[in-house]
Design a protein around this motif. Sequence first.
Motif, PDB file in Angstrom:
ATOM      1  N   LEU A   1       0.831  -1.204   0.000  1.00 15.45           N
ATOM      2  CA  LEU A   1       0.000   0.000   0.000  1.00 15.45           C
ATOM      3  C   LEU A   1       0.864   1.252   0.000  1.00 15.45           C
ATOM      4  CD1 LEU A   1      -2.793   1.310   0.196  1.00 15.45           C
ATOM      5  CD2 LEU A   1      -2.651   1.081   2.680  1.00 15.45           C
ATOM      6  N   PHE A   2       1.920   1.249   0.818  1.00 14.48           N
ATOM      7  CA  PHE A   2       2.813   2.411   0.850  1.00 14.48           C
ATOM      8  C   PHE A   2       3.466   2.643  -0.514  1.00 14.48           C
ATOM      9  CE2 PHE A   2       3.529   1.657   5.641  1.00 14.48           C
ATOM     10  CZ  PHE A   2       2.407   2.422   5.927  1.00 14.48           C
ATOM     11  N   GLU A   3       3.888   1.533  -1.150  1.00  9.26           N
ATOM     12  CA  GLU A   3       4.488   1.661  -2.480  1.00  9.26           C
ATOM     13  C   GLU A   3       3.483   2.216  -3.480  1.00  9.26           C
ATOM     14  OE1 GLU A   3       6.015  -2.128  -3.506  1.00  9.26           O
ATOM     15  OE2 GLU A   3       7.616  -2.130  -1.995  1.00  9.26           O
ATOM     16  N   ALA A   4       2.225   1.705  -3.387  1.00 10.35           N
ATOM     17  CA  ALA A   4       1.185   2.182  -4.304  1.00 10.35           C
ATOM     18  C   ALA A   4       0.893   3.658  -4.065  1.00 10.35           C
ATOM     19  CB  ALA A   4      -0.081   1.351  -4.128  1.00 10.35           C
ATOM     20  N   GLN A   5       0.854   4.054  -2.780  1.00  9.18           N
ATOM     21  CA  GLN A   5       0.612   5.462  -2.474  1.00  9.18           C
ATOM     22  C   GLN A   5       1.749   6.342  -2.984  1.00  9.18           C
ATOM     23  OE1 GLN A   5       0.075   5.315   1.770  1.00  9.18           O
ATOM     24  NE2 GLN A   5      -2.145   5.109   1.637  1.00  9.18           N
ATOM     25  N   ALA A   6       2.979   5.872  -2.791  1.00  9.79           N
ATOM     26  CA  ALA A   6       4.121   6.644  -3.286  1.00  9.79           C
ATOM     27  C   ALA A   6       4.082   6.756  -4.809  1.00  9.79           C
ATOM     28  CB  ALA A   6       5.425   5.991  -2.834  1.00  9.79           C
ATOM     29  N   ARG A   7       3.745   5.615  -5.452  1.00  7.67           N
ATOM     30  CA  ARG A   7       3.649   5.631  -6.917  1.00  7.67           C
ATOM     31  C   ARG A   7       2.529   6.560  -7.382  1.00  7.67           C
ATOM     32  NH1 ARG A   7       3.743   0.721  -7.310  1.00  7.67           N
ATOM     33  NH2 ARG A   7       1.524   0.235  -7.437  1.00  7.67           N
TER      34      ARG A   7
ATOM     35  N   LYS B   1       1.406   9.178  -5.763  1.00  5.87           N
ATOM     36  CA  LYS B   1       1.847  10.556  -5.581  1.00  5.87           C
ATOM     37  C   LYS B   1       2.747  11.001  -6.726  1.00  5.87           C
ATOM     38  CE  LYS B   1       1.554  10.759  -0.527  1.00  5.87           C
ATOM     39  NZ  LYS B   1       2.330  10.910   0.734  1.00  5.87           N
ATOM     40  N   ASP B   2       3.629  10.085  -7.159  1.00  3.13           N
ATOM     41  CA  ASP B   2       4.499  10.413  -8.292  1.00  3.13           C
ATOM     42  C   ASP B   2       3.680  10.656  -9.557  1.00  3.13           C
ATOM     43  OD1 ASP B   2       6.679  10.165  -6.648  1.00  3.13           O
ATOM     44  OD2 ASP B   2       7.132   8.098  -7.245  1.00  3.13           O
ATOM     45  N   GLU B   3       2.678   9.770  -9.765  1.00  2.00           N
ATOM     46  CA  GLU B   3       1.833   9.925 -10.950  1.00  2.00           C
ATOM     47  C   GLU B   3       1.036  11.215 -10.883  1.00  2.00           C
ATOM     48  OE1 GLU B   3      -0.480   6.402 -10.961  1.00  2.00           O
ATOM     49  OE2 GLU B   3       1.131   5.110 -11.737  1.00  2.00           O
ATOM     50  N   LEU B   4       0.542  11.523  -9.652  1.00  2.00           N
ATOM     51  CA  LEU B   4      -0.226  12.753  -9.486  1.00  2.00           C
ATOM     52  C   LEU B   4       0.655  13.978  -9.728  1.00  2.00           C
ATOM     53  CD1 LEU B   4      -2.957  13.947  -8.705  1.00  2.00           C
ATOM     54  CD2 LEU B   4      -2.237  13.883  -6.319  1.00  2.00           C
ATOM     55  N   ALA B   5       1.879  13.918  -9.199  1.00  3.97           N
ATOM     56  CA  ALA B   5       2.802  15.037  -9.426  1.00  3.97           C
ATOM     57  C   ALA B   5       3.107  15.182 -10.916  1.00  3.97           C
ATOM     58  CB  ALA B   5       4.089  14.811  -8.636  1.00  3.97           C
ATOM     59  N   GLN B   6       3.274  14.031 -11.598  1.00  3.25           N
ATOM     60  CA  GLN B   6       3.527  14.069 -13.036  1.00  3.25           C
ATOM     61  C   GLN B   6       2.335  14.659 -13.786  1.00  3.25           C
ATOM     62  OE1 GLN B   6       6.449  13.325 -14.296  1.00  3.25           O
ATOM     63  NE2 GLN B   6       5.866  13.752 -16.396  1.00  3.25           N
ATOM     64  N   SER B   7       1.128  14.287 -13.339  1.00 10.37           N
ATOM     65  CA  SER B   7      -0.084  14.816 -13.981  1.00 10.37           C
ATOM     66  C   SER B   7      -0.191  16.321 -13.775  1.00 10.37           C
ATOM     67  CB  SER B   7      -1.327  14.123 -13.410  1.00 10.37           C
ATOM     68  OG  SER B   7      -1.303  12.738 -13.678  1.00 10.37           O
ATOM     69  N   VAL B   8       0.177  16.766 -12.564  1.00 12.55           N
ATOM     70  CA  VAL B   8       0.139  18.205 -12.303  1.00 12.55           C
ATOM     71  C   VAL B   8       1.112  18.937 -13.218  1.00 12.55           C
ATOM     72  CG1 VAL B   8       0.661  19.974 -10.581  1.00 12.55           C
ATOM     73  CG2 VAL B   8      -0.635  17.944  -9.923  1.00 12.55           C
ATOM     74  N   LEU B   9       2.313  18.360 -13.384  1.00  8.50           N
ATOM     75  CA  LEU B   9       3.292  18.976 -14.285  1.00  8.50           C
ATOM     76  C   LEU B   9       2.776  19.007 -15.716  1.00  8.50           C
ATOM     77  CD1 LEU B   9       6.622  17.419 -12.933  1.00  8.50           C
ATOM     78  CD2 LEU B   9       5.799  19.755 -12.625  1.00  8.50           C
ATOM     79  N   GLN B  10       2.142  17.882 -16.124  1.00  9.64           N
ATOM     80  CA  GLN B  10       1.589  17.834 -17.479  1.00  9.64           C
ATOM     81  C   GLN B  10       0.478  18.868 -17.648  1.00  9.64           C
ATOM     82  OE1 GLN B  10       0.423  13.757 -18.045  1.00  9.64           O
ATOM     83  NE2 GLN B  10       2.525  13.033 -18.283  1.00  9.64           N
ATOM     84  N   THR B  11      -0.337  19.007 -16.593  1.00 16.51           N
ATOM     85  CA  THR B  11      -1.414  19.995 -16.647  1.00 16.51           C
ATOM     86  C   THR B  11      -0.855  21.398 -16.765  1.00 16.51           C
ATOM     87  OG1 THR B  11      -2.820  18.562 -15.286  1.00 16.51           O
ATOM     88  CG2 THR B  11      -3.428  20.887 -15.415  1.00 16.51           C
ATOM     89  N   GLU B  12       0.189  21.678 -15.985  1.00 18.46           N
ATOM     90  CA  GLU B  12       0.813  23.000 -16.060  1.00 18.46           C
ATOM     91  C   GLU B  12       1.391  23.249 -17.449  1.00 18.46           C
ATOM     92  OE1 GLU B  12       3.663  23.047 -12.949  1.00 18.46           O
ATOM     93  OE2 GLU B  12       2.185  23.437 -11.358  1.00 18.46           O
ATOM     94  N   GLU B  13       2.028  22.210 -18.001  1.00 19.33           N
ATOM     95  CA  GLU B  13       2.591  22.359 -19.353  1.00 19.33           C
ATOM     96  C   GLU B  13       1.494  22.583 -20.374  1.00 19.33           C
ATOM     97  OE1 GLU B  13       5.684  22.646 -20.367  1.00 19.33           O
ATOM     98  OE2 GLU B  13       6.341  22.569 -18.276  1.00 19.33           O
ATOM     99  N   ALA B  14       0.359  21.859 -20.189  1.00 23.28           N
ATOM    100  CA  ALA B  14      -0.756  22.036 -21.125  1.00 23.28           C
ATOM    101  C   ALA B  14      -1.338  23.445 -21.024  1.00 23.28           C
ATOM    102  CB  ALA B  14      -1.842  20.990 -20.819  1.00 23.28           C
TER     103      ALA B  14
END
Length: 419
Positions: free
Chosen positions: A207-213, A215-228
Motif C-alpha cells: 500500500l505504501f508503495e502504491a501510495q508513493a507511486r 503521488k508520483d503519478e499525481l505530481a507528473q499529472s500536475v506537471l503535465q497539466t501545467e505544461e498544457a
Amino acid sequence: MKNPLPSSAKLSLTFLVFGIGWILFSDFITLSITRHNLDAYTKLQHYKGILFMVLAALLIYFVSRKLYGNIEKARKQQEEILERYQLLGMATNDAVWDYNIVTKQCYTNRTLQEMFGYTADELQDNYHWWTNNLHPEDKDRVLDTIDNKLDRGGTVWQDEYRFRCKNGDYKSIFDRGFIMRNKAGQPYRLIGAMQDITEQRLLQDTLFEAQARHKDELAQSVLQTEEAERKKLGEELHDNINQLLGVVKLYIQHALVNPKMREELLQKSAHYITQTIEEIRNLSRSLLPPALNEQSLLDSLYQLIEDIRHAKEIEFKVQHEGFDETRIPDNKRLVIYRIIQEQLNNALKHSEAQTVVIDLAHRGPHVQLTIQDNGIGFDPEQVKPGMGLNNIRNRIEVFNGEMEIRSAPGNGCTLEVRI
C-alpha cells in the motif's frame, strides 16, 4: 495466610499423636484393670499391641482416604485446567507461550510449533531457541526492551520483530506478554502470545508503495497539466493576440508613410487594440482564480455562464436548492469552480450541446456536482479521456473525491463529482 502442611506431614503427625496417646492411655487402663499385677499386665500387652495395630490401620485408612481424596480432586482440577489451556491454545491462531523464569521451564502450544516449523523436542530450551532465532537487526532492541520491563517493575511487555522459521525464512511477529511478580516484586513467570503479522506488513508495504507511486503519478499529472496550460496560453497569445498586434503594427507603419490614409489606418489600429484588450481580459479571466472571498461561488458561476453566452448561444439551468457554500472551505470552492469551468469548456469544444444543466447539492458530508448536457455524446470505452477530464480527475483526487462519466453517442454527457 500460612501455607498448609503437605499430606505426608499430616499423616505422620496424626500417627505420632495417636501412638503417643495410645501408649499413655492404654498403659493407664491396663494397670488399672490388672491392679498392678505384672503377670496379668504382660499377658494383656500382646492384645494391646494387636488392638493398636488394628486401630492404627483404621486410622491410617480414614485419614489417608481423606488426604488422597483431596489429592485426587486437586489432580483432576489440574488436568481440567491443563486441558482447557490446551484447547484454548488450539482454538486461537496465536502462538501461546508460558515461561517460568525461576525453573527455566516453558510451555508452548501446537500453533507455535506449526507457525515456525519446529518440533516440540526442538523447543525444550525455549528461551535460548527464541533469542537465537531473533533477527540480528532486531535482537538487541527486543532483548533490551524486555529486560527493562523486567527490571523496572512493568507488568505488560509487547514488541514487534522478525523471527526465523526452521526453513530459514523470517516472519514478522507481534509479541505480547504479561509479567507475573511475587510479593517482593520479583518476576517469576511470563505468559504471552505471538501473532504472525507477515501478511499485514506485506500489504502495508504494498500500500505504501502504491501510495508513493500514486503521488508520483499525481505530481507528473500536475506537471503535465501545467505544461498544457502553458501551451494553451502560448497558443492564445500567438494565434490571437500576437496576430492582432502584428496587424496594428503594420497599420501604424503604413500610417507613418501614407498621410492620406493615416486617419483610417489609426482608426483600424484603435479597433484592433480594443479587440486585443478584450482578448487579454478574457484570457486573464480564464487563468486567474475567481475572487471567491469577494463574491460567492454561485455569483462566480453565473458570471462564467454570462461570459460563455457572449461566445455561444447555450441554455443554462443552474439548480442549487438547499446548497450552502458557507459549509465549504475556500480551496474546495475553488476546485468546484475550476471543475465547472473545465467541463463547460469541454462542452463548448466537443459536445455541440444546446442545453447544459448544473446541479449543486449536499449529500451528507459530501458536495455533489452534476453537469449534464444534451450534446452528441461519446462512448467512454472507446474515447480516451482528454486533458480536460484528466485535469478534473487530478483536482478531485487531491481531496479524495470521486468522479463518474456517463455518456453514449447521441445521448449527451453527464459528469458527476463527489467531494
